[in-house]
Design a protein around this motif. Structure first.
Motif, PDB file in Angstrom:
ATOM      1  N   GLU A  80      34.505  47.770  34.562  1.00  0.00           N
ATOM      2  CA  GLU A  80      35.378  48.479  35.514  1.00  0.00           C
ATOM      3  C   GLU A  80      34.551  49.354  36.459  1.00  0.00           C
ATOM      4  OE1 GLU A  80      38.582  48.092  36.045  1.00  0.00           O
ATOM      5  OE2 GLU A  80      38.866  46.702  34.375  1.00  0.00           O
ATOM      6  N   VAL A  81      33.537  50.014  35.912  1.00  0.00           N
ATOM      7  CA  VAL A  81      32.663  50.842  36.747  1.00  0.00           C
ATOM      8  C   VAL A  81      31.905  49.954  37.732  1.00  0.00           C
ATOM      9  CG1 VAL A  81      30.691  52.422  36.750  1.00  0.00           C
ATOM     10  CG2 VAL A  81      32.484  52.666  35.004  1.00  0.00           C
ATOM     11  N   ALA A  82      31.439  48.807  37.264  1.00  0.00           N
ATOM     12  CA  ALA A  82      30.732  47.867  38.150  1.00  0.00           C
ATOM     13  C   ALA A  82      31.663  47.356  39.249  1.00  0.00           C
ATOM     14  CB  ALA A  82      30.166  46.705  37.344  1.00  0.00           C
ATOM     15  N   GLU A 125      36.629  55.871  55.696  1.00  0.00           N
ATOM     16  CA  GLU A 125      35.215  55.646  55.356  1.00  0.00           C
ATOM     17  C   GLU A 125      34.668  56.759  54.467  1.00  0.00           C
ATOM     18  OE1 GLU A 125      32.811  53.370  58.795  1.00  0.00           O
ATOM     19  OE2 GLU A 125      33.769  55.231  59.438  1.00  0.00           O
ATOM     20  N   LEU A 126      35.040  57.996  54.779  1.00  0.00           N
ATOM     21  CA  LEU A 126      34.572  59.125  53.988  1.00  0.00           C
ATOM     22  C   LEU A 126      35.072  59.029  52.544  1.00  0.00           C
ATOM     23  CD1 LEU A 126      33.181  61.879  53.689  1.00  0.00           C
ATOM     24  CD2 LEU A 126      35.323  62.923  54.487  1.00  0.00           C
ATOM     25  N   ILE A 127      36.328  58.668  52.365  1.00  0.00           N
ATOM     26  CA  ILE A 127      36.890  58.534  51.018  1.00  0.00           C
ATOM     27  C   ILE A 127      36.174  57.427  50.256  1.00  0.00           C
ATOM     28  CG2 ILE A 127      38.957  57.869  49.717  1.00  0.00           C
ATOM     29  CD1 ILE A 127      40.555  59.314  52.028  1.00  0.00           C
ATOM     30  N   VAL A 128      35.955  56.301  50.902  1.00  0.00           N
ATOM     31  CA  VAL A 128      35.254  55.196  50.242  1.00  0.00           C
ATOM     32  C   VAL A 128      33.838  55.620  49.870  1.00  0.00           C
ATOM     33  CG1 VAL A 128      34.357  52.845  50.543  1.00  0.00           C
ATOM     34  CG2 VAL A 128      36.674  53.407  51.302  1.00  0.00           C
ATOM     35  N   TRP A 129      33.169  56.338  50.775  1.00  0.00           N
ATOM     36  CA  TRP A 129      31.809  56.818  50.476  1.00  0.00           C
ATOM     37  C   TRP A 129      31.828  57.748  49.269  1.00  0.00           C
ATOM     38  CZ3 TRP A 129      29.558  61.592  50.092  1.00  0.00           C
ATOM     39  CH2 TRP A 129      28.168  61.591  49.945  1.00  0.00           C
ATOM     40  N   MET A 130      32.792  58.674  49.223  1.00  0.00           N
ATOM     41  CA  MET A 130      32.857  59.610  48.096  1.00  0.00           C
ATOM     42  C   MET A 130      33.193  58.888  46.790  1.00  0.00           C
ATOM     43  SD  MET A 130      34.371  63.209  49.568  1.00  0.00           S
ATOM     44  CE  MET A 130      35.785  62.562  50.433  1.00  0.00           C
ATOM     45  N   LEU A 131      34.057  57.897  46.853  1.00  0.00           N
ATOM     46  CA  LEU A 131      34.355  57.107  45.651  1.00  0.00           C
ATOM     47  C   LEU A 131      33.121  56.325  45.203  1.00  0.00           C
ATOM     48  CD1 LEU A 131      37.951  55.836  46.450  1.00  0.00           C
ATOM     49  CD2 LEU A 131      37.287  57.452  44.643  1.00  0.00           C
ATOM     50  N   ARG A 132      32.343  55.837  46.150  1.00  0.00           N
ATOM     51  CA  ARG A 132      31.091  55.145  45.814  1.00  0.00           C
ATOM     52  C   ARG A 132      30.142  56.117  45.118  1.00  0.00           C
ATOM     53  NH1 ARG A 132      29.651  52.695  50.583  1.00  0.00           N
ATOM     54  NH2 ARG A 132      28.679  54.574  51.370  1.00  0.00           N
ATOM     55  N   ARG A 133      30.025  57.327  45.644  1.00  0.00           N
ATOM     56  CA  ARG A 133      29.169  58.347  45.034  1.00  0.00           C
ATOM     57  C   ARG A 133      29.680  58.696  43.635  1.00  0.00           C
ATOM     58  NH1 ARG A 133      24.943  60.303  43.399  1.00  0.00           N
ATOM     59  NH2 ARG A 133      24.729  62.537  43.327  1.00  0.00           N
ATOM     60  N   TYR A 134      30.989  58.831  43.489  1.00  0.00           N
ATOM     61  CA  TYR A 134      31.572  59.161  42.185  1.00  0.00           C
ATOM     62  C   TYR A 134      31.298  58.043  41.178  1.00  0.00           C
ATOM     63  CZ  TYR A 134      34.678  61.350  38.851  1.00  0.00           C
ATOM     64  OH  TYR A 134      35.178  61.955  37.729  1.00  0.00           O
ATOM     65  N   SER A 135      31.426  56.801  41.622  1.00  0.00           N
ATOM     66  CA  SER A 135      31.160  55.685  40.705  1.00  0.00           C
ATOM     67  C   SER A 135      29.695  55.664  40.281  1.00  0.00           C
ATOM     68  CB  SER A 135      31.577  54.341  41.325  1.00  0.00           C
ATOM     69  OG  SER A 135      30.753  53.995  42.414  1.00  0.00           O
ATOM     70  N   ALA A 136      28.798  56.040  41.176  1.00  0.00           N
ATOM     71  CA  ALA A 136      27.382  56.121  40.815  1.00  0.00           C
ATOM     72  C   ALA A 136      27.154  57.225  39.788  1.00  0.00           C
ATOM     73  CB  ALA A 136      26.526  56.360  42.058  1.00  0.00           C
ATOM     74  N   LEU A 137      27.836  58.338  39.944  1.00  0.00           N
ATOM     75  CA  LEU A 137      27.702  59.435  38.982  1.00  0.00           C
ATOM     76  C   LEU A 137      28.255  59.040  37.616  1.00  0.00           C
ATOM     77  CD1 LEU A 137      28.704  62.460  41.237  1.00  0.00           C
ATOM     78  CD2 LEU A 137      26.422  61.923  40.359  1.00  0.00           C
ATOM     79  N   ALA A 139      28.413  55.936  36.445  1.00  0.00           N
ATOM     80  CA  ALA A 139      27.482  54.948  35.890  1.00  0.00           C
ATOM     81  C   ALA A 139      26.245  55.646  35.318  1.00  0.00           C
ATOM     82  CB  ALA A 139      27.083  53.939  36.959  1.00  0.00           C
ATOM     83  N   ALA A 140      25.757  56.674  36.002  1.00  0.00           N
ATOM     84  CA  ALA A 140      24.582  57.400  35.531  1.00  0.00           C
ATOM     85  C   ALA A 140      24.907  58.235  34.292  1.00  0.00           C
ATOM     86  CB  ALA A 140      24.040  58.308  36.633  1.00  0.00           C
TER      87      ALA A 140
END
Length: 163
Positions: A80-82, A125-137, A139-140
């Protein structure tokens, strides 16, 4: 709560986990604010039928993305994270194509609609970018959480998980 816990003189691994959670919490607040901003912008309708359709598509796409994000965060399932990471991968060119396609579909686009289009798509775009950042956090954090489960006292981790 996290700030209070950080002041207890906890071990380095616990402090790192607190810092990571604070970063995720701050990002969630920013996502919430950006969603409120986008909702306000989308509440103001476009004059152009093509842009109204685009706004509907953005709403539906964002809804699906948020449902995927919710599932990834709730379960922390690696698949799901991927999926969340793939869905939020760099979408700048996609949004640019949507903008240009909407403008091309309506050559007589009013200046107000043109400005509104850029405002809405920039917020998206900003929301998608923040969701991308959140998903990276997320995953880490997953490997850290698994390692901490094996080495940390149960009480301190349980306190962190309940935040």
């Amino acid at each position: 709560f996290l700030a209070d816990l950080a002041d207890t003189g906890a071990e380095r691994s616990v402090l790192e986990e607190i810092s990571d959670r604070q970063e995720r919490n701050n990002l969630l607040l920013s996502i919430h604010d950006a969603l409120a901003d986008l909702a306000g912008q989308l509440a103001r309708p476009f004059e152009s039928p093509a842009l109204r359709d685009l706004a509907d598509n953005l709403r539906e796409g964002l809804g699906a993305l948020l449902l995927t994000a919710e599932e990834a965060v709730r379960t922390l399932d690696p698949d799901e994270v991927a999926l969340m990471r793939r869905l939020t991968a760099d979408r700048d060119s996609v949004v640019d194509q949507l903008r240009h396609g909407a403008i091309a579909a309506d050559h007589g686009l009013a200046a107000a609609d043109h400005r509104h289009l850029y405002s809405v798509t920039s917020a998206f775009e900003l929301i998608v970018w923040m969701l991308r950042r959140y998903s990276a956090l997320i995953a880490a954090a997953r490997p850290q959480a698994e390692a901490a489960d094996e080495t940390a006292p149960l009480g301190s981790l349980e306190a962190l998980r309940n935040t």
